[in-house]
Design a protein around this motif. Structure first.
Motif, PDB file in Angstrom:
ATOM      1  N   GLY A  62      41.464  39.932  37.418  1.00 51.53           N
ATOM      2  CA  GLY A  62      40.315  40.470  38.140  1.00 51.53           C
ATOM      3  C   GLY A  62      39.950  41.880  37.709  1.00 51.53           C
ATOM      4  N   GLU A 168      36.002  41.269  44.424  1.00 52.34           N
ATOM      5  CA  GLU A 168      37.013  42.289  44.685  1.00 52.34           C
ATOM      6  C   GLU A 168      38.427  41.947  44.246  1.00 52.34           C
ATOM      7  OE1 GLU A 168      38.069  42.294  49.124  1.00 52.34           O
ATOM      8  OE2 GLU A 168      36.073  41.395  49.113  1.00 52.34           O
ATOM      9  N   ASP A 169      38.746  40.662  44.044  1.00 47.71           N
ATOM     10  CA  ASP A 169      40.126  40.317  43.701  1.00 47.71           C
ATOM     11  C   ASP A 169      40.500  40.912  42.346  1.00 47.71           C
ATOM     12  OD1 ASP A 169      42.381  38.235  44.697  1.00 47.71           O
ATOM     13  OD2 ASP A 169      42.359  38.364  42.514  1.00 47.71           O
ATOM     14  N   LYS A 170      41.694  41.459  42.265  1.00 50.94           N
ATOM     15  CA  LYS A 170      42.136  42.152  41.053  1.00 50.94           C
ATOM     16  C   LYS A 170      43.057  41.308  40.186  1.00 50.94           C
ATOM     17  CE  LYS A 170      40.176  45.941  42.736  1.00 50.94           C
ATOM     18  NZ  LYS A 170      39.971  45.601  44.136  1.00 50.94           N
ATOM     19  N   GLY A 173      43.427  35.664  42.033  1.00 50.57           N
ATOM     20  CA  GLY A 173      42.490  34.986  42.923  1.00 50.57           C
ATOM     21  C   GLY A 173      41.037  35.072  42.512  1.00 50.57           C
ATOM     22  N   TRP A 174      40.764  35.650  41.346  1.00 50.27           N
ATOM     23  CA  TRP A 174      39.391  35.898  40.917  1.00 50.27           C
ATOM     24  C   TRP A 174      38.525  34.642  40.918  1.00 50.27           C
ATOM     25  CZ3 TRP A 174      36.279  40.000  39.655  1.00 50.27           C
ATOM     26  CH2 TRP A 174      35.126  39.728  38.916  1.00 50.27           C
ATOM     27  N   GLU A 177      38.002  33.140  44.463  1.00 50.97           N
ATOM     28  CA  GLU A 177      37.157  34.046  45.268  1.00 50.97           C
ATOM     29  C   GLU A 177      35.689  33.831  44.922  1.00 50.97           C
ATOM     30  OE1 GLU A 177      35.945  38.755  45.822  1.00 50.97           O
ATOM     31  OE2 GLU A 177      37.426  38.206  44.308  1.00 50.97           O
ATOM     32  N   LYS A 218      47.932  33.395  45.991  1.00 52.67           N
ATOM     33  CA  LYS A 218      46.659  34.110  46.020  1.00 52.67           C
ATOM     34  C   LYS A 218      45.498  33.160  46.297  1.00 52.67           C
ATOM     35  CE  LYS A 218      45.166  38.309  45.741  1.00 52.67           C
ATOM     36  NZ  LYS A 218      45.110  39.135  44.525  1.00 52.67           N
ATOM     37  N   TRP A 222      43.038  33.265  49.735  1.00 53.57           N
ATOM     38  CA  TRP A 222      41.578  33.382  49.718  1.00 53.57           C
ATOM     39  C   TRP A 222      40.920  32.245  50.480  1.00 53.57           C
ATOM     40  CZ3 TRP A 222      38.255  37.051  49.096  1.00 53.57           C
ATOM     41  CH2 TRP A 222      38.562  38.160  48.311  1.00 53.57           C
TER      42      TRP A 222
END
Length: 229
Positions: A62, A168-170, A173-174, A177, A218, A222
């Motif tokens: 992310g 926002e996920d880093k 979970g990108w 999300e 993750k 989410w």
């Protein structure tokens, strides 16, 4: 003329990244490789292959994607479509034309390259990946009546819609999300079946027990966060 940018997060993908860049169709205006604290020749090889190279020292898929988005946001020329593509050569970059076609021709907001079983090379997806995809997409179907079948990283989205998602996920979970937020905002979406092969090198997520566990946690976090929001 549609302006298309490709963002490729890459961590130690020196051997694969030139192949990925070479196979991306000419309809793309700029290829942005975000080196996620690579310690090999990823950055040099990407630059030599013709890509714009950014460096994100904070480790996380992310983080790398957000770095690419920040770069695009600073450009004067308007971007229409952003394509996300992995740097390991497991996807077929030449299929990008299929991924963006529904956006260009049918005004669809978001497109996933779905790694369907019949088009996957044997061993290209691990058991944890397959199971994780199944549980995540099943929960999205249950809670949101989604038709997603995959969390495939090869995806395209209208740039203005991407910005509105406020991603926002880093880390792991990108992808989920993005899909959850697409569902919540009721964007139009579709899936395009794509080919998938064994990657060059070892996966940093699905190739390790730790990576697979953290990715699973993750993803579920989410889903349940948005299911009861």
């Amino acid at each position: 003329m549609t302006n298309i940018k490709v963002i490729i997060p890459a961590y130690n993908e020196a051997d694969s990244i030139p192949h990925v860049i070479k196979d991306i169709p000419d309809i793309v205006d700029e290829i942005i490789v975000v080196s996620n604290n690579s310690t090999d020749d990823t950055e040099a090889n990407a630059k030599n292959a013709g890509a714009t190279v950014l460096v994100e020292k904070r480790k996380g898929y992310g983080y790398a994607c957000l770095k690419g988005m920040d770069y695009i946001s600073e450009q004067i020329k308007k971007t229409d479509i952003v394509v996300f593509l992995d740097g390991d050569y497991s996807d077929y970059p030449e299929e990008l034309t299929k991924i963006v076609k529904p956006i260009i021709e049918k005004d669809i907001d978001f497109v996933i390259g779905a790694r369907v079983k019949e088009l996957r090379e044997v061993g290209s997806m691990t058991v944890p990946q397959i199971f994780g995809n199944w549980i995540a997409t099943s929960l999205m179907k249950l809670f949101f009546r989604s038709t997603f079948t995959d969390l495939g990283p090869f995806r395209a989205i209208k740039y203005d819609k991407l910005i509105a998602l406020q991603m926002e996920d880093k880390t792991y979970g990108w992808t989920v999300e993005m899909q959850l937020k697409v569902l919540k905002k009721k964007y139009s979406y579709t899936e395009i079946p794509v080919n998938y092969r064994n990657r060059i090198g070892v996966s940093k997520v699905s190739g390790t027990v730790k990576g697979a566990i953290f990715a699973g946690i993750k993803i579920l976090t989410w889903i349940f966060k948005y299911s009861f929001k």
